[in-house]
Write a protein that holds these residues in place. Structure first.
Motif, mmCIF file in Angstrom:
data_model
loop_
_atom_site.group_PDB
_atom_site.id
_atom_site.type_symbol
_atom_site.label_atom_id
_atom_site.label_comp_id
_atom_site.label_asym_id
_atom_site.label_seq_id
_atom_site.Cartn_x
_atom_site.Cartn_y
_atom_site.Cartn_z
ATOM 1 N N ALA A 337 -21.661 7.808 -20.301
ATOM 2 C CA ALA A 337 -20.718 8.422 -20.278
ATOM 3 C C ALA A 337 -20.956 9.496 -21.355
ATOM 4 C CB ALA A 337 -19.658 8.368 -21.310
ATOM 5 N N PHE A 356 -16.986 15.781 -23.527
ATOM 6 C CA PHE A 356 -17.066 14.207 -22.218
ATOM 7 C C PHE A 356 -15.362 15.260 -21.221
ATOM 8 C CE2 PHE A 356 -18.168 11.414 -26.099
ATOM 9 C CZ PHE A 356 -19.432 11.116 -25.077
ATOM 10 N N LEU A 360 -13.280 11.277 -18.153
ATOM 11 C CA LEU A 360 -14.088 9.967 -18.356
ATOM 12 C C LEU A 360 -13.141 8.482 -18.561
ATOM 13 C CD1 LEU A 360 -16.069 8.886 -20.670
ATOM 14 C CD2 LEU A 360 -14.798 9.311 -22.460
ATOM 15 N N VAL A 401 -15.609 7.237 -26.156
ATOM 16 C CA VAL A 401 -15.663 6.439 -24.925
ATOM 17 C C VAL A 401 -15.002 4.688 -25.454
ATOM 18 C CG1 VAL A 401 -17.280 4.959 -24.242
ATOM 19 C CG2 VAL A 401 -17.549 7.584 -24.528
#
Length: 588
Positions: A337, A356, A360, A401
């Motif tokens: 990631a 991010f 994602l 994440v």
């Protein structure tokens, strides 16, 4: 052959080409004089964007970019197993032989060896009608695994000609197939498949059987389904890599694919050395004979890190199509990631939470959704089980994440820093972890592990939950003021934690525990709890119960009773009964 353009701009691994020259999305390209491997990731009327999987130092505007005319793909052929690749399937051992310890830019090492001859046994005859994915030949790839040469997806028809059994290179024709539209297609061992495209299947089965790992906390409390998904999040030093090593060694998958995605090089070295020496308990051969390592360490180009998990899962799907059960260990998806985040920043995309990219979640879901227990095109059954480690910074499970991974997996194995620092391994926290597969797998456990297995599992978990509630009180006022029935819960929970949940990966008997022994261990612990509970209800003080060494003997069962000596558990049941009768007589 693909089209050719010239570099207009360079931003780290991102290269731009002015104009729309005819490149295709996800097409593989060769950049510069050194022919660095790249992939087209953006197309507009004004600009073509390429991510380069190698270091771009020395490139300059005006250098040529040549299209390969095909998407970024992996080569599928015998020779994949017992091998170690980088993120774009270049064989690292052959690169080391040719160039030394570090991968030079533009390294062009052929895989597989086009000159090596493999012994092939044909499984079809002329005139046979074959479906897509049909096995036409079997090749002993390693001592543990037979490689099955299949018709590529989309190819079916009548066998026009077939070669006799013998030795062939990966490029030699093994059979020729006449398709329904009249085309004659030559089939060899060598195939290619684009890494971002899932291989097709005939159907998917529901989760109904576990991936048996021999790790008590997983098999008993938080089982992973075969063909399921699991996340293994934890901060630095909590044992993510070691837990994945244990799963790779002992789970009942046929083939292991270990993806080191952005991890330290010494960890991958340890994996390679350890797996190269470890005897496979299933076959008696080396574990590497059924293992593939994909190493994209932290000092390798970040763009190739992004591709590495797709490379790994495509190889897994290929062996799944042969009818094998494959387990993928991705260590770690956080580093993957981070590669997405870096590439997204260089593309000047709008950042989402913590920088991010906004996509994602969709990328994570696309990866985990390629797991499954399936019916293959050729009628066989196979599975891909994905176990992804997550490395949240500072052990913060609220970061993007971990939270997005939690949405797409059904088994969450939360590693706890305090358990790891207390030398409790595996450091999986039984209060914050969960498995949504328990209900789906209960019928399998009833038949294959014993009718009481799920009942015992629930009782064990209930005791641990009660212990957690009591610990809140103990922190405030101490344990001495608790009534004896609550003191008993704390004592039995200690037996469960030390004697059942804690497992020694370096002990010959404790590193792997079959389900039958796991059940007997739970039954003995609950037998002890029931007898002690009866004594406490007769006003027997816990201080008197603790004077016996029975609790310590039950904790030591994991070492004292070998996996093949389950009849010894009867001695422990008798010991508990003698302990109970003795105290009853004393109380009378």
């Amino acid at each position: 052959m693909g089209v050719t353009g010239k570099i207009y701009g360079i931003n780290g691994p991102i290269v731009t080409i002015r104009g729309n020259l005819g490149f295709k999305m996800n097409e593989m390209v060769y950049v510069g004089q050194m022919r660095l491997v790249g992939e087209v990731i953006g197309l507009t009327r004004e600009m073509t964007t390429v991510q380069v999987y190698e270091e771009t130092s020395g490139l300059k505007p005006g250098d040529a970019v040549a299209g390969a005319g095909k998407p970024i793909s992996v080569t599928l052929a015998p020779g994949i197993l017992n091998n170690i690749f980088d993120g774009i399937e270049r064989p690292l051992e052959r690169i080391a032989e040719k160039h030394g310890a570090f991968i030079p830019r533009g390294a062009d090492v052929e895989f597989p060896d086009r000159k090596k001859r493999w012994s092939a046994h044909m499984t079809v005859k002329e005139g046979e009608e074959l479906p897509e994915g049909a096995v036409i030949a079997e090749v002993p790839e390693t001592r543990s695994i037979v490689h099955k040469v299949m018709l590529p997806p989309g190819v079916r028809g009548r066998v026009e000609r077939v070669q006799p059994d013998g030795e062939y290179t990966v490029c030699d024709e093994l059979a020729a197939i006449r398709t329904p539209d009249g085309k004659l297609i030559s089939v060899a061992m060598l195939q290619e498949w684009p890494i971002r495209t899932p291989r097709p299947v005939a159907g998917r089965y529901p989760a109904d059987r576990p991936l048996v790992t021999g790790q008590r906390i997983l098999d008993t409390l938080f089982p992973i389904a075969k063909g399921g998904t699991a996340a293994l999040p934890g901060g630095f030093g909590t044992g993510k890599t070691m837990t994945q090593h244990q799963l790779a060694k002992w789970c009942d998958a046929d083939i292991i694919i270990y993806i080191g995605c952005g991890e330290r090089g010494n960890e991958m070295t340890n994996v390679l050395e350890e797996f190269g020496e470890l005897e496979d308990p299933k076959t008696g051969n080396l574990l590497m004979d059924r293992t593939v390592l994909i190493a994209n360490t932290s000092n390798m180009p970040v763009a190739a890190r992004e591709a590495s998990i797709y490379t790994g899962i495509t190889l897994a799907e290929y062996y799944r199509d042969m009818g094998y059960h494959v387990a993928i260990m991705a260590d770690s998806t956080s580093r993957w990631a981070e590669a997405l985040r870096e590439l997204s920043g260089r593309l000047e995309e709008m950042p989402a939470e913590e920088g991010f990219p906004a996509y994602l979640a969709s990328r994570l879901s696309a990866f985990y959704e390629r797991a499954g227990y399936v019916k293959n095109l050729n009628g066989t059954d196979g599975s891909v089980t994905v176990i992804g480690a997550v490395s949240p910074q500072g052990g913060d499970f609220s970061e993007p994440v971990t939270q997005n991974t939690k949405r797409f997996v059904r088994c969450f194995l939360a590693l706890d820093k305090s358990l790891a620092y207390a030398r409790h391994y595996p450091a999986i926290n039984w209060l914050t972890s969960y498995s949504e597969y328990v209900g789906d797998l209960s019928a399998w456990y009833d038949v294959n592990a014993g009718e009481d297995f799920i009942y015992c599992r629930n009782e064990i978990l209930n005791i641990l939950t009660m212990e957690n509630r009591l610990n809140e009180i103990v922190k405030l006022i101490g344990s001495d003021v608790l009534p004896d029935d609550q003191k008993l819960i704390l004592e039995i929970a200690r037996v469960i934690r030390l004697g059942f949940l804690q497992q020694n990966a370096f002990h010959r008997e404790d590193t792997y525990v079959p389900l039958a022994k796991q059940l007997r261990m739970m039954e003995v612990i609950l037998h002890l709890y029931d007898r002690c509970k009866a004594l406490v209800e007769r006003n027997m003080p816990m201080a008197l119960l603790r004077e016996s060494d029975v609790f310590e003997k039950i904790i030591a069962i994991k070492y004292d009773v070998a996996n093949g000596e389950l009849d010894k558990f009867e001695d422990y049941d008798e010991m508990i009964e003698e302990f109970y009768q003795h105290l009853m007589a004393t109380n009378a």
